[in-house]
Structure formats: structure tokens, C-alpha cells
Design a protein around this motif. Structure first.
Motif, PDB file in Angstrom:
ATOM      1  N   GLY A  82       0.774  -1.231   0.000  1.00 47.48           N
ATOM      2  CA  GLY A  82       0.000   0.000   0.000  1.00 47.48           C
ATOM      3  C   GLY A  82       0.805   1.280   0.000  1.00 47.48           C
ATOM      4  N   THR A  83       2.086   1.225  -0.321  1.00 45.95           N
ATOM      5  CA  THR A  83       2.901   2.430  -0.351  1.00 45.95           C
ATOM      6  C   THR A  83       2.728   3.117  -1.696  1.00 45.95           C
ATOM      7  OG1 THR A  83       4.505   1.376   1.093  1.00 45.95           O
ATOM      8  CG2 THR A  83       5.221   3.365  -0.037  1.00 45.95           C
ATOM      9  N   LEU A  84       1.988   4.214  -1.681  1.00 48.23           N
ATOM     10  CA  LEU A  84       1.726   4.958  -2.905  1.00 48.23           C
ATOM     11  C   LEU A  84       2.642   6.163  -3.031  1.00 48.23           C
ATOM     12  CD1 LEU A  84      -2.159   4.881  -2.604  1.00 48.23           C
ATOM     13  CD2 LEU A  84      -0.669   3.267  -3.791  1.00 48.23           C
ATOM     14  N   GLY A  85       3.074   6.644  -1.896  1.00 52.00           N
ATOM     15  CA  GLY A  85       3.998   7.768  -1.836  1.00 52.00           C
ATOM     16  C   GLY A  85       4.782   7.666  -0.551  1.00 52.00           C
ATOM     17  N   LEU A  86       5.886   8.388  -0.499  1.00 50.87           N
ATOM     18  CA  LEU A  86       6.747   8.308   0.664  1.00 50.87           C
ATOM     19  C   LEU A  86       7.427   9.652   0.870  1.00 50.87           C
ATOM     20  CD1 LEU A  86       8.036   6.301   2.727  1.00 50.87           C
ATOM     21  CD2 LEU A  86       9.790   5.880   1.014  1.00 50.87           C
ATOM     22  N   GLN A  87       7.385  10.135   2.088  1.00 47.10           N
ATOM     23  CA  GLN A  87       8.080  11.370   2.446  1.00 47.10           C
ATOM     24  C   GLN A  87       9.158  10.987   3.431  1.00 47.10           C
ATOM     25  OE1 GLN A  87       8.035  13.237   5.628  1.00 47.10           O
ATOM     26  NE2 GLN A  87       9.306  14.772   4.721  1.00 47.10           N
ATOM     27  N   THR A  88      10.406  11.315   3.119  1.00 50.83           N
ATOM     28  CA  THR A  88      11.497  10.948   4.003  1.00 50.83           C
ATOM     29  C   THR A  88      12.287  12.173   4.429  1.00 50.83           C
ATOM     30  OG1 THR A  88      12.968  10.528   2.134  1.00 50.83           O
ATOM     31  CG2 THR A  88      11.781   8.638   3.012  1.00 50.83           C
ATOM     32  N   ARG A  89      12.890  12.043   5.584  1.00 50.61           N
ATOM     33  CA  ARG A  89      13.816  13.066   6.088  1.00 50.61           C
ATOM     34  C   ARG A  89      15.186  12.418   6.136  1.00 50.61           C
ATOM     35  NH1 ARG A  89       9.262  13.246   9.447  1.00 50.61           N
ATOM     36  NH2 ARG A  89       8.145  15.203   9.291  1.00 50.61           N
ATOM     37  N   VAL A  90      16.094  12.967   5.377  1.00 48.66           N
ATOM     38  CA  VAL A  90      17.452  12.451   5.358  1.00 48.66           C
ATOM     39  C   VAL A  90      18.313  13.420   6.151  1.00 48.66           C
ATOM     40  CG1 VAL A  90      19.395  11.821   3.891  1.00 48.66           C
ATOM     41  CG2 VAL A  90      17.067  11.425   3.089  1.00 48.66           C
ATOM     42  N   ALA A  91      18.994  12.918   7.170  1.00 46.95           N
ATOM     43  CA  ALA A  91      19.853  13.759   8.001  1.00 46.95           C
ATOM     44  C   ALA A  91      21.305  13.383   7.749  1.00 46.95           C
ATOM     45  CB  ALA A  91      19.497  13.587   9.472  1.00 46.95           C
ATOM     46  N   ARG A  92      22.120  14.388   7.488  1.00 49.67           N
ATOM     47  CA  ARG A  92      23.550  14.170   7.264  1.00 49.67           C
ATOM     48  C   ARG A  92      24.334  15.168   8.105  1.00 49.67           C
ATOM     49  NH1 ARG A  92      21.526  13.674   1.849  1.00 49.67           N
ATOM     50  NH2 ARG A  92      21.750  11.543   1.140  1.00 49.67           N
ATOM     51  N   VAL A  93      25.457  14.724   8.595  1.00 52.43           N
ATOM     52  CA  VAL A  93      26.338  15.620   9.340  1.00 52.43           C
ATOM     53  C   VAL A  93      27.293  16.268   8.341  1.00 52.43           C
ATOM     54  CG1 VAL A  93      28.105  15.779  11.135  1.00 52.43           C
ATOM     55  CG2 VAL A  93      26.185  14.194  11.405  1.00 52.43           C
ATOM     56  N   GLN A  94      27.293  17.597   8.357  1.00 49.53           N
ATOM     57  CA  GLN A  94      28.230  18.343   7.523  1.00 49.53           C
ATOM     58  C   GLN A  94      29.015  19.267   8.445  1.00 49.53           C
ATOM     59  OE1 GLN A  94      25.908  20.165   4.374  1.00 49.53           O
ATOM     60  NE2 GLN A  94      26.339  18.410   3.063  1.00 49.53           N
ATOM     61  N   GLY A  95      30.236  18.859   8.732  1.00 53.80           N
ATOM     62  CA  GLY A  95      31.033  19.612   9.695  1.00 53.80           C
ATOM     63  C   GLY A  95      30.450  19.421  11.076  1.00 53.80           C
ATOM     64  N   SER A  96      30.134  20.529  11.727  1.00 53.50           N
ATOM     65  CA  SER A  96      29.552  20.453  13.074  1.00 53.50           C
ATOM     66  C   SER A  96      28.037  20.620  13.050  1.00 53.50           C
ATOM     67  CB  SER A  96      30.177  21.537  13.957  1.00 53.50           C
ATOM     68  OG  SER A  96      29.871  22.806  13.422  1.00 53.50           O
ATOM     69  N   ARG A  97      27.460  20.667  11.845  1.00 52.25           N
ATOM     70  CA  ARG A  97      26.012  20.883  11.722  1.00 52.25           C
ATOM     71  C   ARG A  97      25.306  19.658  11.162  1.00 52.25           C
ATOM     72  NH1 ARG A  97      25.187  26.604   8.901  1.00 52.25           N
ATOM     73  NH2 ARG A  97      23.687  25.257   7.881  1.00 52.25           N
ATOM     74  N   LEU A  98      24.065  19.504  11.580  1.00 52.30           N
ATOM     75  CA  LEU A  98      23.218  18.428  11.070  1.00 52.30           C
ATOM     76  C   LEU A  98      22.364  19.004   9.947  1.00 52.30           C
ATOM     77  CD1 LEU A  98      22.378  15.468  11.522  1.00 52.30           C
ATOM     78  CD2 LEU A  98      20.583  16.317  13.015  1.00 52.30           C
ATOM     79  N   GLN A  99      22.514  18.507   8.760  1.00 48.28           N
ATOM     80  CA  GLN A  99      21.781  18.981   7.588  1.00 48.28           C
ATOM     81  C   GLN A  99      20.601  18.031   7.324  1.00 48.28           C
ATOM     82  OE1 GLN A  99      23.117  21.711   6.313  1.00 48.28           O
ATOM     83  NE2 GLN A  99      21.878  22.028   4.507  1.00 48.28           N
ATOM     84  N   ARG A 100      19.386  18.572   7.274  1.00 49.37           N
ATOM     85  CA  ARG A 100      18.197  17.744   7.004  1.00 49.37           C
ATOM     86  C   ARG A 100      17.679  18.051   5.610  1.00 49.37           C
ATOM     87  NH1 ARG A 100      16.364  18.512  12.709  1.00 49.37           N
ATOM     88  NH2 ARG A 100      16.843  16.509  13.651  1.00 49.37           N
ATOM     89  N   LYS A 101      17.363  16.992   4.891  1.00 46.01           N
ATOM     90  CA  LYS A 101      16.776  17.140   3.563  1.00 46.01           C
ATOM     91  C   LYS A 101      15.489  16.338   3.519  1.00 46.01           C
ATOM     92  CE  LYS A 101      21.003  17.938   1.037  1.00 46.01           C
ATOM     93  NZ  LYS A 101      21.782  17.603  -0.145  1.00 46.01           N
ATOM     94  N   HIS A 102      14.471  16.924   2.918  1.00 42.81           N
ATOM     95  CA  HIS A 102      13.166  16.275   2.797  1.00 42.81           C
ATOM     96  C   HIS A 102      12.966  15.831   1.356  1.00 42.81           C
ATOM     97  CE1 HIS A 102      11.856  17.485   6.818  1.00 42.81           C
ATOM     98  NE2 HIS A 102      12.629  18.532   6.602  1.00 42.81           N
TER      99      HIS A 102
END
Length: 165
Positions: A82-102
Motif C-alpha cells: 500500500g505504499t503509494l507515496g513516501l516522504q522521508t527526512r534524510v539527516a547528514r552531518v556536515q562539519g559540526s552541523r546536522l543537515q536535514r533534507k526532505h
């Protein structure tokens, strides 16, 4: 009727609706009914066009929501579960900051869908940018972006039932 494998996309709907859908499906009229109500398919055929489509909706209704990094059609989404769509949050560490991408991924099946059904999927996944669960606030947000959300979702599930009996 609830356990009928041909109505897997309609699980959770009231029994009278399931019986009506099952009867129309058995008579071979369900596809005709949906096609008459939603003729043709949308013009959004590339991942770039899908990104622009989703971005326009986000800009109109969710200006304060996090930006989208990626929106694409995905052949790997599992329609069986039943997965018709998916929204994900990808978190990556860049230096000392956490970068979130949707990211939003839409089942590739929706390339050939009527525009209203693509809109339902995109609206649903965009709503997850603000609301994590499927609660009252989530569906209010969906209805804010698409006032006929519930009817369109039901009709989309009928379309899926015809496409994948």
C-alpha cells in the motif's frame, strides 16, 4: 467482503461501500465509472516536472514548511503493502552541523493517473512535512490543500483497484 483480495486498496472503508465496489468490479463497470469521472492523465511526466508540481503546492499552502530537496517517481515503491507515496527526512552531518533534507517519492504508477489522483498523493506527502502522523490535524491540513481530499482519495483507491485487481 472486507477480506476480498480484489479490494485491498479499500481496506477500512464501510461494508456497504465495499459491497458496491465489489459488485461494480464484478460487472466490469468500475473502471468505466472512474474513467468517466476522471478522463485522461496528467501532463507531469518527468521527475523535474513532479518536483515543480510539488514545489508549487508547497509554496502556495505550506510556505513555512521545510524545503524539498527531491521529488521523484519511484519504481521501487511497494504497492503490495500500500505504499503509494513516501516522504522521508534524510539527516547528514556536515562539519559540526546536522543537515536535514526532505524527499518525496511517488509510485511510478501515478505517471499514468488522472491529475486529481497525483494531487492527492502529493498533498498527502506534503502534509507530512508539518504533521508526522495520520491524525485529525494531518487530515485537516490535507483538506486545506485539497478540499475534496477524502472523496478524491476514495476515487483514487477505486482506480487502483481497477488497475491492480
Amino acid at each position: 467482503m472486507t477480506g476480498s483480495p480484489t479490494l485491498k486498496y479499500l481496506a477500512g472503508y464501510p461494508e456497504p461501500l465495499l459491497q458496491q465496489a465489489q459488485a461494480l468490479l464484478a460487472e466490469g463497470r468500475l473502471g468505466e465509472l472512474v474513467a468517466r469521472k476522471y478522463p485522461g492523465r496528467h501532463a507531469v511526466q518527468s521527475d523535474k516536472a513532479l518536483f515543480e508540481y510539488a514545489q508549487a503546492l508547497r509554496q502556495r499552502y505550506l510556505k513555512t514548511a521545510p524545503p524539498l530537496a527531491k521529488v521523484l517517481f519511484d519504481n521501487r515503491l511497494d504497492l503490495v503493502r500500500g505504499t503509494l507515496g513516501l516522504q522521508t527526512r534524510v539527516a547528514r552531518v556536515q562539519g559540526s552541523r546536522l543537515q536535514r533534507k526532505h524527499e518525496i517519492r511517488v509510485a511510478a504508477l501515478f505517471r499514468d493517473a488522472p491529475e486529481a489522483f497525483l494531487r492527492v498523493i502529493v498533498v498527502h506527502e506534503l502534509a507530512h512535512l508539518k504533521e508526522g502522523g495520520h491524525d485529525k490535524a494531518f487530515y485537516q491540513l490535507c483538506r486545506h490543500m485539497e478540499p475534496d481530499y477524502h472523496q478524491l482519495e476514495f476515487d483514487m483507491r477505486l482506480w487502483l483497484t481497477v488497475k491492480d485487481p
